[in-house]
Design an enzyme around this catalytic site. Sequence first.
Site, PDB file in Angstrom:
ATOM      1  N   SER A 204       0.737  -1.183   0.096  1.00  0.00           N
ATOM      2  CA  SER A 204       0.082   0.187   0.064  1.00  0.00           C
ATOM      3  C   SER A 204       0.768   1.347   0.043  1.00  0.00           C
ATOM      4  CB  SER A 204      -0.883  -0.043   1.173  1.00  0.00           C
ATOM      5  OG  SER A 204      -1.855  -1.415   1.333  1.00  0.00           O
TER       6      SER A 204
ATOM      7  N   LYS B 134      -2.993  12.547  -2.143  1.00  0.00           N
ATOM      8  CA  LYS B 134      -4.553  12.512  -2.257  1.00  0.00           C
ATOM      9  C   LYS B 134      -4.935  13.963  -2.660  1.00  0.00           C
ATOM     10  CE  LYS B 134      -6.945   9.116  -1.707  1.00  0.00           C
ATOM     11  NZ  LYS B 134      -7.284   8.298  -2.466  1.00  0.00           N
TER      12      LYS B 134
ATOM     13  N   TYR C  51       3.231   0.376 -14.237  1.00  0.00           N
ATOM     14  CA  TYR C  51       4.195   1.473 -13.471  1.00  0.00           C
ATOM     15  C   TYR C  51       5.247   0.725 -12.752  1.00  0.00           C
ATOM     16  CZ  TYR C  51       0.568   0.531 -10.168  1.00  0.00           C
ATOM     17  OH  TYR C  51      -0.404  -0.006  -9.356  1.00  0.00           O
TER      18      TYR C  51
ATOM     19  N   LYS D  67      -2.504   8.590 -10.080  1.00  0.00           N
ATOM     20  CA  LYS D  67      -2.914   7.642  -9.166  1.00  0.00           C
ATOM     21  C   LYS D  67      -4.358   7.220  -9.726  1.00  0.00           C
ATOM     22  CE  LYS D  67      -3.803   6.127  -4.474  1.00  0.00           C
ATOM     23  NZ  LYS D  67      -5.269   5.618  -4.629  1.00  0.00           N
TER      24      LYS D  67
ATOM     25  N   CYS E  14     -38.227   2.507  19.145  1.00  0.00           N
ATOM     26  CA  CYS E  14     -37.698   1.718  18.053  1.00  0.00           C
ATOM     27  C   CYS E  14     -38.278   1.819  16.585  1.00  0.00           C
ATOM     28  CB  CYS E  14     -37.176   0.289  18.440  1.00  0.00           C
ATOM     29  SG  CYS E  14     -36.431  -0.627  17.205  1.00  0.00           S
TER      30      CYS E  14
ATOM     31  N   ASP F 160      -7.663   5.097 -10.686  1.00  0.00           N
ATOM     32  CA  ASP F 160      -8.738   4.663  -9.909  1.00  0.00           C
ATOM     33  C   ASP F 160      -9.449   3.556 -10.480  1.00  0.00           C
ATOM     34  OD1 ASP F 160     -11.544   6.319  -8.108  1.00  0.00           O
ATOM     35  OD2 ASP F 160     -10.568   4.452  -7.616  1.00  0.00           O
TER      36      ASP F 160
ATOM     37  N   GLU G 291       3.536  10.354 -10.970  1.00  0.00           N
ATOM     38  CA  GLU G 291       2.705   9.648 -11.659  1.00  0.00           C
ATOM     39  C   GLU G 291       1.153   9.654 -11.228  1.00  0.00           C
ATOM     40  OE1 GLU G 291       4.052   5.553 -10.921  1.00  0.00           O
ATOM     41  OE2 GLU G 291       5.649   5.804 -12.151  1.00  0.00           O
TER      42      GLU G 291
END
Length: 673
Positions: A73, A309, A221, A117, A403, A119, A115
């Site tokens: 990640s 981001k 990549y 990113k 409820c 999606d 580069e």
Amino acid sequence: MRELIDQLNYHNYLYYTLDNPQISDAEYDRLYDRLVALEAETGVTMPDSPTRRVGGELLKGFDQHRHLARLWSLDKAQSEEDLRAWLARVERLVADYNAKHPDEEPLPPVRFAVELKFDGLSLNLTYRDGELVQAATRGNGVVGEAILPQVRTIRSIPLRIPFTGGTIEVQGEAFMYLSVLEAYNRTAAEPLKNARNAAAGALRNLNPQVTAERKLDAFFYNVGYAEGVSFADHEDMLQFLRDNRLKVNPNVRFFDSIEDVLAELQSLERRRSEFDYLIDGAVVKVTDMRTREALGYTDKFPRWAVAYKFEAEEATTILKEVNWGVGRTGKLTPVATVEPVELAGVTVQQCTLNNLGDIERKGLKHALGTRIYIRRSNDVIPEILGKVTDEQDGGEIPVPETCPACGSPLEWRGAHLYCPNRLGCKPQLIGRITHFASRDAMDIETFSVATAEQLYDERGLRDPADLYELTMEQLIGLERFGEKKARNLLDAIEKSKHRDLASFLYALGIPNTGKTTTKELADHFGTLDAVMAAEREQLLAIPDIGEIVADSIVTFFRDPVMLDSIARMRSHGVEPHAAERKAVPASGYFAGKTVVLTGTLSSMTRDEAGKRLEALGAKIAGSVSKKTHLVIAGENAGSKLAKARDLGIEIIEDEAAFLRLLEQEEAGASASD
């Protein structure tokens, strides 16, 4: 046939990767048809034949594939300050490395690659001696799902590459062009909502024909595993990918200064809507391979790369209504319905609100029928930011007193509303049973929320123990339940009787406990009876279990309803067992000590260090308390290290010293064996 395959694959490369076709579609079709005829005549289909790209047979399921190299990640940066902090860590580590290795050529000044990113869905392709032999999803980074037949349908991906010097793994992202999505939806019986889900759904469809119809593409990549080839820097690696006809996105830029990197990031964010595919940010990487090796990895991320981001996209829409849903614990959560709005490629119609306090804090108490701001945080979770205007000019969001599912009077517990009717409230019971059957709990395959609701309505299922009393006759009479489905469910229920103790305790849904706590309970007490009989003081003696959790466990196992449920399960053969525990040394530096690992270790992950310490008799805890004996502090250790200092707990901050001690103790343990 060989000549035809080479010609067709070359023209595929020109058309799909370079966007530079050199023959007409009719000429291509003539070559393709000739190959199809020869394959039919000879009964032979070569591994890299383009006719293999469109599969016709349904697969029974996805096999697991263990990647040759882990797919990592990326750590995230969401501001200029975050990015500069990342660079500061990188430059400090580079300087430290150069200082500690004076006899080596110094690592060069940091240079950057930027580069896009993408999606879509991450891909990992395996080429052996030039032939594409496997394709897999990212999965958990170590193991993914094998999807080679689906990936063969992506025409820009070569089935054979020029490099034949060994085995390599290349990573990239599969995606659907937005223009392709638009064209697809013009004639589709069921239009696709967004390109991201279209790509993921296509590649994880068991029918490769469906994948082919989506006309996916892919950019590459990274070379994650390389046998017979090495690279000096990122530019060298990307050129290797291009030379092997793997499609590399043209929007890769290289810079010598962070100022230029930031300018490029700002430019990309402004231009994100100009691309014919979804992006949610950019990736900044250190280019030099020696530097990457020196920087290494944390538990989760490479230190030499960071994902920047972009700001989550925002929109305005009308808040139509707010309903309150009931979860398995009885907690009510408000769910907002809004007028449908397109946001980052997805149609948003519902947004979750945390509680009444969240509603009031955002000025939404009188917002029904008014225009509100919404955002998809990190382009995933729909979030209401607040009203467009400050006027209290809308309808009031109702706060229920009873409820909505069963009509019971509600109770306030802290900031949340709860329904106390845990034995007669349908959503609670269905949620409890579904949780009990989930993968991390009893792992009853084929069981779903829909199955739980059907059994609740038609077979009176009210408690997890009722699952073990189901019969073939009861199931076969249900709609959508044939003999095979009924048998599969009963077999899965039978198999669950022998789950490990930690999973069974988690399945019970003890308040304030999760998987970590239930594992600690199982490891500490060893049997279900011992856990059920545990007193508060015994529980408090376990690291990471405080007073609230201890009280929850004791109360749970004194509840007659829960005791009856467990007794019924056991009468039907449910016998959870403790996982086998290897004998650990009774003496040694770490034996019997409660150890907390914090920060980042360069020589191993914290998980690996924890397992090695446990093998030497240590107990690993997640938080520092007075019961902690030792804290191992790696790089960037924070509050846990500070607390350990305040409490006067022994601390090892020198990783090299820790490693020497660990290896010394392991050698001693091996000698005694």
